[in-house]
Design a protein around this motif. Structure first.
Motif, PDB file in Angstrom:
ATOM      1  N   TYR A  62      15.207  46.257  56.471  1.00 31.54           N
ATOM      2  CA  TYR A  62      16.060  47.380  56.076  1.00 31.54           C
ATOM      3  C   TYR A  62      17.352  47.310  56.862  1.00 31.54           C
ATOM      4  O   TYR A  62      17.323  47.125  58.076  1.00 31.54           O
ATOM      5  CB  TYR A  62      15.354  48.714  56.325  1.00 31.54           C
ATOM      6  CG  TYR A  62      14.168  48.898  55.418  1.00 31.54           C
ATOM      7  CD1 TYR A  62      14.306  49.543  54.205  1.00 31.54           C
ATOM      8  CD2 TYR A  62      12.918  48.378  55.756  1.00 31.54           C
ATOM      9  CE1 TYR A  62      13.226  49.688  53.347  1.00 31.54           C
ATOM     10  CE2 TYR A  62      11.833  48.511  54.896  1.00 31.54           C
ATOM     11  CZ  TYR A  62      12.007  49.172  53.698  1.00 31.54           C
ATOM     12  OH  TYR A  62      10.928  49.297  52.848  1.00 31.54           O
ATOM     13  N   SER A  95      13.017  42.102  50.639  1.00 29.39           N
ATOM     14  CA  SER A  95      11.557  42.052  50.722  1.00 29.39           C
ATOM     15  C   SER A  95      11.028  40.916  51.589  1.00 29.39           C
ATOM     16  O   SER A  95       9.846  40.886  51.903  1.00 29.39           O
ATOM     17  CB  SER A  95      10.936  41.967  49.329  1.00 29.39           C
ATOM     18  OG  SER A  95      11.347  40.780  48.681  1.00 29.39           O
ATOM     19  N   TYR A 106       9.417  43.742  55.088  1.00 25.97           N
ATOM     20  CA  TYR A 106      10.677  44.115  54.447  1.00 25.97           C
ATOM     21  C   TYR A 106      11.706  44.392  55.528  1.00 25.97           C
ATOM     22  O   TYR A 106      11.428  45.073  56.507  1.00 25.97           O
ATOM     23  CB  TYR A 106      10.507  45.372  53.593  1.00 25.97           C
ATOM     24  CG  TYR A 106       9.873  45.165  52.254  1.00 25.97           C
ATOM     25  CD1 TYR A 106       8.810  44.293  52.054  1.00 25.97           C
ATOM     26  CD2 TYR A 106      10.307  45.878  51.148  1.00 25.97           C
ATOM     27  CE1 TYR A 106       8.226  44.109  50.814  1.00 25.97           C
ATOM     28  CE2 TYR A 106       9.734  45.713  49.902  1.00 25.97           C
ATOM     29  CZ  TYR A 106       8.689  44.825  49.749  1.00 25.97           C
ATOM     30  OH  TYR A 106       8.119  44.663  48.514  1.00 25.97           O
ATOM     31  N   TYR A 163      17.666  46.845  51.390  1.00 26.80           N
ATOM     32  CA  TYR A 163      16.481  46.184  51.943  1.00 26.80           C
ATOM     33  C   TYR A 163      16.323  44.824  51.296  1.00 26.80           C
ATOM     34  O   TYR A 163      16.867  44.557  50.221  1.00 26.80           O
ATOM     35  CB  TYR A 163      15.217  47.024  51.747  1.00 26.80           C
ATOM     36  CG  TYR A 163      14.639  46.963  50.355  1.00 26.80           C
ATOM     37  CD1 TYR A 163      13.591  46.084  50.061  1.00 26.80           C
ATOM     38  CD2 TYR A 163      15.113  47.772  49.346  1.00 26.80           C
ATOM     39  CE1 TYR A 163      13.056  46.019  48.777  1.00 26.80           C
ATOM     40  CE2 TYR A 163      14.593  47.711  48.069  1.00 26.80           C
ATOM     41  CZ  TYR A 163      13.562  46.830  47.797  1.00 26.80           C
ATOM     42  OH  TYR A 163      13.042  46.750  46.532  1.00 26.80           O
TER      43      TYR A 163
END
Length: 119
Positions: free
Chosen positions: A113, A71, A111, A69
């Protein structure tokens, strides 16, 4: 978001190490999208059944998965650097695979992913 930039970076890493490129695969893309969506919904990175589902694509007898991930949304360059600096992730990128697919999903908190599926 389909992660074709990540595929380019992966293939650059492979070429720099004397390995052939990985080919994009639609079945693996479905797995990557599903896993990235699951992680975004959970708000955490985790492995679930990616490699087992990758094998169900019928592309070979080996499969692997990198997840991560960022941020601040999508950042292929940073994630690729992080993957290459991690022994396990690097092993997948430079592994004995022929196919790859990647997908990013951005969660409501911003975020990003990513799931990278190898077979």
């Amino acid at each position: 978001m389909i992660g074709s930039t990540q595929q380019v970076l992966i293939n650059q890493d492979r070429a720099a190490n004397g390995l052939g490129p990985l080919t994009w695969n639609g079945c693996l893309l479905n797995v990557a999208r599903s896993n990235a969506s699951r992680m975004a919904a959970q708000g955490a990175i985790s492995h679930a059944n990616g490699p087992q589902t990758d094998l169900a694509c019928g592309l070979g007898h080996q499969a692997g998965e990198n997840v991560g991930y960022w941020s601040a949304g999508v950042n292929d360059g940073q994630l690729n650097t992080m993957f290459m600096n991690s022994a396990g992730h690097r092993a997948n990128i430079l592994g004995p695979y022929r196919y790859v697919a990647t997908a990013w999903v951005v969660a409501p908190n911003g975020y990003g992913y990513i799931a990278v599926e190898f077979s």
